[in-house]
Structure formats: structure tokens, C-alpha cells
Design a protein around this motif. Structure first.
Motif, PDB file in Angstrom:
ATOM      1  N   ASN A 172       0.826  -1.208   0.000  1.00 24.99           N
ATOM      2  CA  ASN A 172       0.000   0.000   0.000  1.00 24.99           C
ATOM      3  C   ASN A 172       0.860   1.258   0.000  1.00 24.99           C
ATOM      4  O   ASN A 172       0.512   2.266  -0.641  1.00 24.99           O
ATOM      5  N   LEU A 173       1.993   1.215   0.716  1.00 21.20           N
ATOM      6  CA  LEU A 173       2.901   2.362   0.731  1.00 21.20           C
ATOM      7  C   LEU A 173       3.488   2.591  -0.657  1.00 21.20           C
ATOM      8  O   LEU A 173       3.594   3.740  -1.118  1.00 21.20           O
ATOM      9  N   GLU A 174       3.878   1.529  -1.322  1.00 26.42           N
ATOM     10  CA  GLU A 174       4.425   1.651  -2.677  1.00 26.42           C
ATOM     11  C   GLU A 174       3.379   2.195  -3.643  1.00 26.42           C
ATOM     12  O   GLU A 174       3.696   3.012  -4.518  1.00 26.42           O
ATOM     13  N   GLU A 175       2.131   1.763  -3.477  1.00 23.10           N
ATOM     14  CA  GLU A 175       1.067   2.258  -4.350  1.00 23.10           C
ATOM     15  C   GLU A 175       0.789   3.735  -4.085  1.00 23.10           C
ATOM     16  O   GLU A 175       0.546   4.514  -5.021  1.00 23.10           O
ATOM     17  N   THR A 176       0.854   4.129  -2.809  1.00 23.54           N
ATOM     18  CA  THR A 176       0.632   5.534  -2.463  1.00 23.54           C
ATOM     19  C   THR A 176       1.708   6.422  -3.068  1.00 23.54           C
ATOM     20  O   THR A 176       1.429   7.515  -3.587  1.00 23.54           O
ATOM     21  N   LEU A 177       2.956   5.963  -3.017  1.00 24.86           N
ATOM     22  CA  LEU A 177       4.082   6.744  -3.534  1.00 24.86           C
ATOM     23  C   LEU A 177       4.329   6.514  -5.016  1.00 24.86           C
ATOM     24  O   LEU A 177       5.166   7.194  -5.622  1.00 24.86           O
ATOM     25  N   ASP A 178       3.615   5.512  -5.572  1.00 22.21           N
ATOM     26  CA  ASP A 178       3.744   5.166  -6.994  1.00 22.21           C
ATOM     27  C   ASP A 178       5.194   4.851  -7.366  1.00 22.21           C
ATOM     28  O   ASP A 178       5.742   5.369  -8.351  1.00 22.21           O
ATOM     29  N   CYS A 179       5.822   4.026  -6.538  1.00 23.32           N
ATOM     30  CA  CYS A 179       7.188   3.603  -6.831  1.00 23.32           C
ATOM     31  C   CYS A 179       7.470   2.295  -6.114  1.00 23.32           C
ATOM     32  O   CYS A 179       6.760   1.898  -5.191  1.00 23.32           O
ATOM     33  N   VAL A 180       8.529   1.604  -6.556  1.00 25.35           N
ATOM     34  CA  VAL A 180       8.969   0.367  -5.913  1.00 25.35           C
ATOM     35  C   VAL A 180      10.032   0.722  -4.883  1.00 25.35           C
ATOM     36  O   VAL A 180      11.017   1.403  -5.192  1.00 25.35           O
ATOM     37  N   LEU A 181       9.824   0.272  -3.649  1.00 26.93           N
ATOM     38  CA  LEU A 181      10.745   0.604  -2.567  1.00 26.93           C
ATOM     39  C   LEU A 181      11.782  -0.479  -2.308  1.00 26.93           C
ATOM     40  O   LEU A 181      12.856  -0.194  -1.786  1.00 26.93           O
ATOM     41  N   PHE A 182      11.452  -1.723  -2.653  1.00 29.29           N
ATOM     42  CA  PHE A 182      12.355  -2.849  -2.400  1.00 29.29           C
ATOM     43  C   PHE A 182      12.519  -3.696  -3.655  1.00 29.29           C
ATOM     44  O   PHE A 182      11.561  -3.912  -4.408  1.00 29.29           O
ATOM     45  N   ASP A 183      13.724  -4.177  -3.856  1.00 33.36           N
ATOM     46  CA  ASP A 183      13.976  -5.248  -4.818  1.00 33.36           C
ATOM     47  C   ASP A 183      13.877  -6.559  -4.065  1.00 33.36           C
ATOM     48  O   ASP A 183      14.577  -6.767  -3.075  1.00 33.36           O
ATOM     49  N   ARG A 184      12.956  -7.448  -4.512  1.00 35.77           N
ATOM     50  CA  ARG A 184      12.789  -8.729  -3.845  1.00 35.77           C
ATOM     51  C   ARG A 184      13.603  -9.776  -4.587  1.00 35.77           C
ATOM     52  O   ARG A 184      13.442  -9.957  -5.794  1.00 35.77           O
ATOM     53  N   GLY A 185      14.479 -10.454  -3.873  1.00 36.71           N
ATOM     54  CA  GLY A 185      15.309 -11.464  -4.497  1.00 36.71           C
ATOM     55  C   GLY A 185      15.730 -12.525  -3.516  1.00 36.71           C
ATOM     56  O   GLY A 185      15.309 -12.529  -2.364  1.00 36.71           O
ATOM     57  N   PRO A 186      16.600 -13.441  -3.951  1.00 34.34           N
ATOM     58  CA  PRO A 186      17.054 -14.522  -3.067  1.00 34.34           C
ATOM     59  C   PRO A 186      17.817 -14.019  -1.851  1.00 34.34           C
ATOM     60  O   PRO A 186      17.916 -14.713  -0.836  1.00 34.34           O
ATOM     61  N   ASP A 187      18.378 -12.821  -1.934  1.00 31.41           N
ATOM     62  CA  ASP A 187      19.132 -12.259  -0.811  1.00 31.41           C
ATOM     63  C   ASP A 187      18.257 -11.427   0.116  1.00 31.41           C
ATOM     64  O   ASP A 187      18.761 -10.757   1.009  1.00 31.41           O
ATOM     65  N   GLY A 188      16.951 -11.471  -0.112  1.00 34.74           N
ATOM     66  CA  GLY A 188      16.035 -10.732   0.747  1.00 34.74           C
ATOM     67  C   GLY A 188      15.563  -9.455   0.094  1.00 34.74           C
ATOM     68  O   GLY A 188      15.635  -9.288  -1.131  1.00 34.74           O
ATOM     69  N   MET A 189      15.069  -8.534   0.906  1.00 35.13           N
ATOM     70  CA  MET A 189      14.513  -7.273   0.422  1.00 35.13           C
ATOM     71  C   MET A 189      15.570  -6.179   0.521  1.00 35.13           C
ATOM     72  O   MET A 189      16.039  -5.842   1.601  1.00 35.13           O
ATOM     73  N   ILE A 190      15.946  -5.641  -0.639  1.00 30.49           N
ATOM     74  CA  ILE A 190      16.992  -4.624  -0.713  1.00 30.49           C
ATOM     75  C   ILE A 190      16.374  -3.325  -1.196  1.00 30.49           C
ATOM     76  O   ILE A 190      15.573  -3.313  -2.145  1.00 30.49           O
ATOM     77  N   LEU A 191      16.720  -2.228  -0.542  1.00 36.76           N
ATOM     78  CA  LEU A 191      16.157  -0.938  -0.907  1.00 36.76           C
ATOM     79  C   LEU A 191      16.546  -0.526  -2.325  1.00 36.76           C
ATOM     80  O   LEU A 191      17.700  -0.672  -2.738  1.00 36.76           O
ATOM     81  N   THR A 192      15.565   0.005  -3.060  1.00 40.31           N
ATOM     82  CA  THR A 192      15.842   0.634  -4.346  1.00 40.31           C
ATOM     83  C   THR A 192      16.338   2.057  -4.086  1.00 40.31           C
ATOM     84  O   THR A 192      16.395   2.521  -2.939  1.00 40.31           O
ATOM     85  N   LYS A 193      16.670   2.785  -5.147  1.00 35.24           N
ATOM     86  CA  LYS A 193      17.099   4.171  -4.972  1.00 35.24           C
ATOM     87  C   LYS A 193      15.977   5.006  -4.373  1.00 35.24           C
ATOM     88  O   LYS A 193      16.222   5.873  -3.534  1.00 35.24           O
TER      89      LYS A 193
END
Length: 290
Positions: free
Chosen positions: A38-59
Motif C-alpha cells: 500500500n505504501l508503494e502504491e501511495t508513492l507510486d514507486c517500488v521501494l524494495f527489490d525482492r530477491g534470493p538475498d532478501g529485500m533490498i532498498l531501491t534508490k
């Protein structure tokens, strides 16, 4: 954008995953995921990259992190300066060693509930080594343990210590032979156990029988039954001595006092947790003078 979303975002960042954030916030993992989405939808951006190493912050996530920490700081300032203590709602995950649980913990809980009537307290009694790990993993909020904890991320409020004393049954005995009996003391993997063991071996050799226990009350009962001697906190033994159930004796040495601290993570800052640590100090001081 809501305060709950900001808190959830910061928890996921600091704990590096949804699972630990859910445990820290006392929520389910799906609830954490929904808040982040919901936070990502509110800000209209992706906040985390989801991968095998877990959730990593995007820029964009890194950019939000700075603002979120400022927002968190201002929220704490409002809570501390504006909101009355009896209006603060929260959940305190409190971890204490058994020495504290057997002494002034009830007084601490009473004081906390008096100041924060809406506060929910989750209690965990364990050895200090485990409590330290739980605090650093953010599984508890405040640890009252053998300390202080030497970590840059931890704030420590040093508490009054507990003097130790030797105890034996009140039945007639030759004090010179008491050290041949089994010695009841703190649980393994604790600092008091290690110190007692080293001092006993140094003075009497490795043939000494050590009976470690995680229950101090059980140690006192076993001493009363004549099943061994014990080196335990004097303040806890006073009641047993005053009622004639056990007695102190002096073999000519005793371990150093137990030093405790009320320890908590400095980030995120919490007025409620800081206040709880200060109340612990006040309660401990009162108890030590009683």
C-alpha cells in the motif's frame, strides 16, 4: 501515507526482512506485506527489490528512508512532549534474567502499568546470553540482564549490583568440610557460573561437584533440604535466613557482585522504552536499599 506504514517500512529495512519485522511489530507476515504494498502504491514507486538475498532498498527506497527516520524522530518528540503518559498505547517486549524476576520485577511491572495503563507487556525470563541475542535481533525491546552490553547500537542503564553470599542448611555441620558438598549455582553459559567454576577449581581442584540450575528458588530449596551448598544473591537469601531455613557461612572468599543493566537499542528511539529503563533503575535502587 500513514504512520503505521512508515513504522513497517523502517522495521523491514532494519530487520532485513518481512518475517522479523512481523515478529517485532506483533503482526502477521501478510499484514506487513500489505502495508509495504500500500505504501508503494501511495508513492507510486517500488521501494524494495525482492530477491534470493532478501529485500533490498531501491534508490527510491533509500530516498524514503531518510525522510522516514526524520518522521519517526518527530513522532517520538511529540509523544514525549505532548501526549500524556496515560494516553500512550504500546507493546513492550520485556526480557529479564531470573535474578531480577525473583527480586524487583513485580515492582517494575506495577510502576509501568501505573504510568502507562494502556501498555501491553510481554515478559520473557531467560539467561543473560539469550536475552542479549534476543535484544540484538530485535525480538525484545528492553533487556534487564548481566551487563552492560558492549555494542554500539545498544544504550545501557547501569543498575545496582547484587552481592553474593554462601549458604548452607541450618542443621549442625562442620563449616570446614562444607566445600566438599555439591555447589548449587547459576545455569551454565552464564558469567556467574563460569566465575564460580574457575574459583572453585583454583581453590579445591577439578573434583568439586557443581550443580548449575536455571531456577534460583530451586537452589535455595535444595540448600534448605541439605542437598548442597550455594553461592547466591544475598538480597534473595535474606528471607530464607531470617526465617531460619538456611544460614550464611564464610569460606574466606566469594565471587564478585553481579552487575546488571537495563539495555535497549538506540534506534529507533522510543520514549516509552527509555522511560521503562529509567523506572527500572529507580525500582532497583529502592530494592537495593530495602
Amino acid at each position: 501515507m500513514t504512520l503505521d506504514q512508515i513504522k513497517t517500512f523502517l522495521a523491514v529495512v532494519r530487520l532485513k526482512g518481512v518475517g522479523k519485522a512481523a515478529a517485532a511489530l506483533n503482526l502477521t507476515q501478510p499484514a506487513i506485506t500489505v502495508r509495504i504494498k500500500n505504501l508503494e502504491e501511495t508513492l507510486d514507486c517500488v521501494l524494495f527489490d525482492r530477491g534470493p538475498d532478501g529485500m533490498i532498498l531501491t534508490k527510491r527506497g533509500e530516498l524514503l528512508l531518510g525522510f522516514a527516520e526524520q518522521f519517526e524522530f518527530l513522532t517520538q518528540q511529540v509523544e514525549e512532549a505532548v501526549i500524556a503518559p496515560d494516553g500512550i498505547e504500546g507493546h513492550l517486549r520485556l526480557g529479564v534474567s531470573e535474578t531480577i524476576a525473583q527480586s524487583w520485577l513485580p515492582d517494575l511491572i506495577t510502576r509501568l502499568h501505573g504510568l502507562f495503563p494502556k501498555l501491553k507487556i510481554e515478559l520473557n525470563v531467560d539467561i543473560s546470553t539469550t536475552l542479549r541475542g534476543n535484544l540484538l535481533n530485535r525480538e525484545i525491546d528492553l533487556a534487564i540482564l548481566l551487563g552492560p552490553i558492549s555494542e554500539y547500537s545498544v544504550n545501557n542503564v547501569v543498575l545496582p549490583g547484587f552481592d553474593l553470599a554462601w549458604y548452607t542448611a541450618t542443621t549442625p555441620a562442620n563449616d570446614a568440610n562444607l566445600m566438599q558438598k555439591p555447589v548449587l549455582t547459576y545455569a551454565r553459559n552464564t558469567r556467574p557460573y563460569r566465575e564460580v567454576k574457575e574459583m572453585l577449581f583454583e581453590r579445591y581442584g577439578p573434583s568439586v561437584s557443581l550443580f548449575p540450575s536455571s531456577s534460583l528458588s530451586a537452589c535455595f530449596r535444595l540448600v534448605e533440604a541439605g542437598l548442597g551448598i550455594a553461592v547466591l544473591p544475598r538480597l534473595l537469601g535474606k528471607e530464607f535466613v531470617d526465617t531460619g531455613k538456611i544460614r550464611e557461612f564464610d569460606p574466606g572468599w566469594r565471587p564478585s557482585p553481579l552487575e546488571f543493566s537495563a539495555s535497549y537499542l538506540g534506534e529507533p528511539r522510543s520514549h516509552m522504552i527509555e522511560t521503562a529503563a529509567k523506572i527500572a533503575l529507580d525500582v532497583a535502587n529502592t530494592f537495593s536499599k530495602s
